[in-house]
Design a protein around this motif. Sequence first.
Motif, PDB file in Angstrom:
ATOM      1  N   ARG A  60       3.392 -41.232  26.997  1.00  0.00           N
ATOM      2  CA  ARG A  60       5.098 -40.091  28.023  1.00  0.00           C
ATOM      3  C   ARG A  60       5.335 -39.409  27.194  1.00  0.00           C
ATOM      4  O   ARG A  60       6.389 -39.903  26.471  1.00  0.00           O
ATOM      5  N   LEU A  61       5.917 -37.906  27.577  1.00  0.00           N
ATOM      6  CA  LEU A  61       6.949 -37.562  27.227  1.00  0.00           C
ATOM      7  C   LEU A  61       7.844 -35.830  27.678  1.00  0.00           C
ATOM      8  O   LEU A  61       7.065 -36.171  28.566  1.00  0.00           O
ATOM      9  N   ASN A  62       8.666 -36.453  27.286  1.00  0.00           N
ATOM     10  CA  ASN A  62       9.251 -35.357  28.216  1.00  0.00           C
ATOM     11  C   ASN A  62       9.588 -34.142  28.147  1.00  0.00           C
ATOM     12  O   ASN A  62       8.347 -33.217  26.874  1.00  0.00           O
ATOM     13  N   PRO A  63       9.701 -32.496  28.499  1.00  0.00           N
ATOM     14  CA  PRO A  63       9.124 -31.618  28.838  1.00  0.00           C
ATOM     15  C   PRO A  63       9.562 -30.669  27.513  1.00  0.00           C
ATOM     16  O   PRO A  63       8.986 -29.968  26.719  1.00  0.00           O
ATOM     17  N   ARG A  64      10.341 -31.210  26.402  1.00  0.00           N
ATOM     18  CA  ARG A  64      11.007 -30.192  25.302  1.00  0.00           C
ATOM     19  C   ARG A  64      10.021 -30.704  24.568  1.00  0.00           C
ATOM     20  O   ARG A  64       9.490 -30.218  23.237  1.00  0.00           O
ATOM     21  N   GLU A  65       9.998 -32.290  24.126  1.00  0.00           N
ATOM     22  CA  GLU A  65       8.785 -33.313  24.260  1.00  0.00           C
ATOM     23  C   GLU A  65       7.250 -33.140  23.305  1.00  0.00           C
ATOM     24  O   GLU A  65       6.875 -32.434  22.623  1.00  0.00           O
ATOM     25  N   THR A  66       7.545 -32.282  24.723  1.00  0.00           N
ATOM     26  CA  THR A  66       5.679 -31.516  25.338  1.00  0.00           C
ATOM     27  C   THR A  66       5.242 -30.146  24.537  1.00  0.00           C
ATOM     28  O   THR A  66       4.191 -29.602  23.697  1.00  0.00           O
ATOM     29  N   ALA A  67       6.685 -29.383  24.442  1.00  0.00           N
ATOM     30  CA  ALA A  67       6.634 -27.843  23.918  1.00  0.00           C
ATOM     31  C   ALA A  67       6.335 -27.904  22.538  1.00  0.00           C
ATOM     32  O   ALA A  67       5.507 -27.515  21.532  1.00  0.00           O
ATOM     33  N   LEU A  68       7.082 -29.106  21.449  1.00  0.00           N
ATOM     34  CA  LEU A  68       7.208 -28.767  19.997  1.00  0.00           C
ATOM     35  C   LEU A  68       6.040 -30.111  20.255  1.00  0.00           C
ATOM     36  O   LEU A  68       5.570 -29.046  19.725  1.00  0.00           O
ATOM     37  N   VAL A  69       5.052 -30.076  20.544  1.00  0.00           N
ATOM     38  CA  VAL A  69       4.241 -31.101  20.301  1.00  0.00           C
ATOM     39  C   VAL A  69       3.202 -29.906  19.801  1.00  0.00           C
ATOM     40  O   VAL A  69       1.856 -30.203  19.167  1.00  0.00           O
ATOM     41  N   PHE A  70       2.969 -29.508  21.384  1.00  0.00           N
ATOM     42  CA  PHE A  70       1.480 -28.493  21.559  1.00  0.00           C
ATOM     43  C   PHE A  70       2.500 -26.944  20.170  1.00  0.00           C
ATOM     44  O   PHE A  70       1.264 -26.638  19.980  1.00  0.00           O
TER      45      PHE A  70
END
Length: 303
Positions: A60-70
């Motif tokens: 589980r990641l928040n939207p900002r964390e998901t964007a950074l990982v991608f």
Amino acid sequence: MKKNNALLAATIFSIIIGLSFMFVKITLTYEGQLLILAQRFTFAFLGVLVFCVIKPVSLRLNPRETALVFLISLFYPLIFFSSQILGLDHSTVTEAGIIQAIAPAITVLLASLFLKEHIQKIQGIGIFLSIAGVIFLQLMSRSGNYEFHLIGNLLIVVSILATAVYQIMSRSVTQKVSPLQVTIYIIFVGFIFFNSIYFIQNGSLNEYAHSMTKLPYLLSILFLGVLSTAGTSLLSIFAVSKLPVIQVSVFNNLATLITILSGIIILNEPFHYYHIIGAIVIILGVLLVNAHNQPRRIYEKKK
């Protein structure tokens, strides 16, 4: 203890990376670049799945964390692996290993720009020497029968840049996202991307499966997928989450040495005096770059 674990992770990471150039070269004698990348990430993804079954991980990641990982995955694995395999297809393991030695210098430059880590004067001299060594190899290739693989070596430099950006971004992202979560996501992105491109380019399931009936190829792909892709992703992210980026970059020296030796000893690649001089200049520069491996920030926080 955490620092020792991070140093051990960086050491193992460098050994695997050093050997990976040789295994990539072996796979290229059997199959094309796109199929190799697709299967490499298939095995990496399978390795991650097995790990998650043994030890369940929250994704589980928040939207900002998901964007950074991608965003990280754009540089590693997408740009890094694409440029690396294309570069090795047009170069030699020995040359790639020597050029890999400039990685710490590039990392220092980027760390100073984005992480505000101060570059000492001696490190600036080291950066100059590392780059001069690569230029020297190219200039010397104009004489004699030695063939310098310009396109291949430029692609190796692109892969080095991608790795440096990836490590610097990981340093920031892992303050909020665990190294294991980052690893799982970037492996998943690589799996989807390279397999999709392979089948879009008219790749067949029959070819996909048949290629793995060749034992040397299968063993090489297993090494590249499980250890050199999934394994090193986790090890490097863990290392930079605990240590300064510049300190981790010094371990590229070990990877460089292993890469050169594997090309000469195992693959019987030629080693000219140009390589010796260039390697000495580059590695000397790298040692100077890492003479101060405890960087300080240019802008200290006010108390």
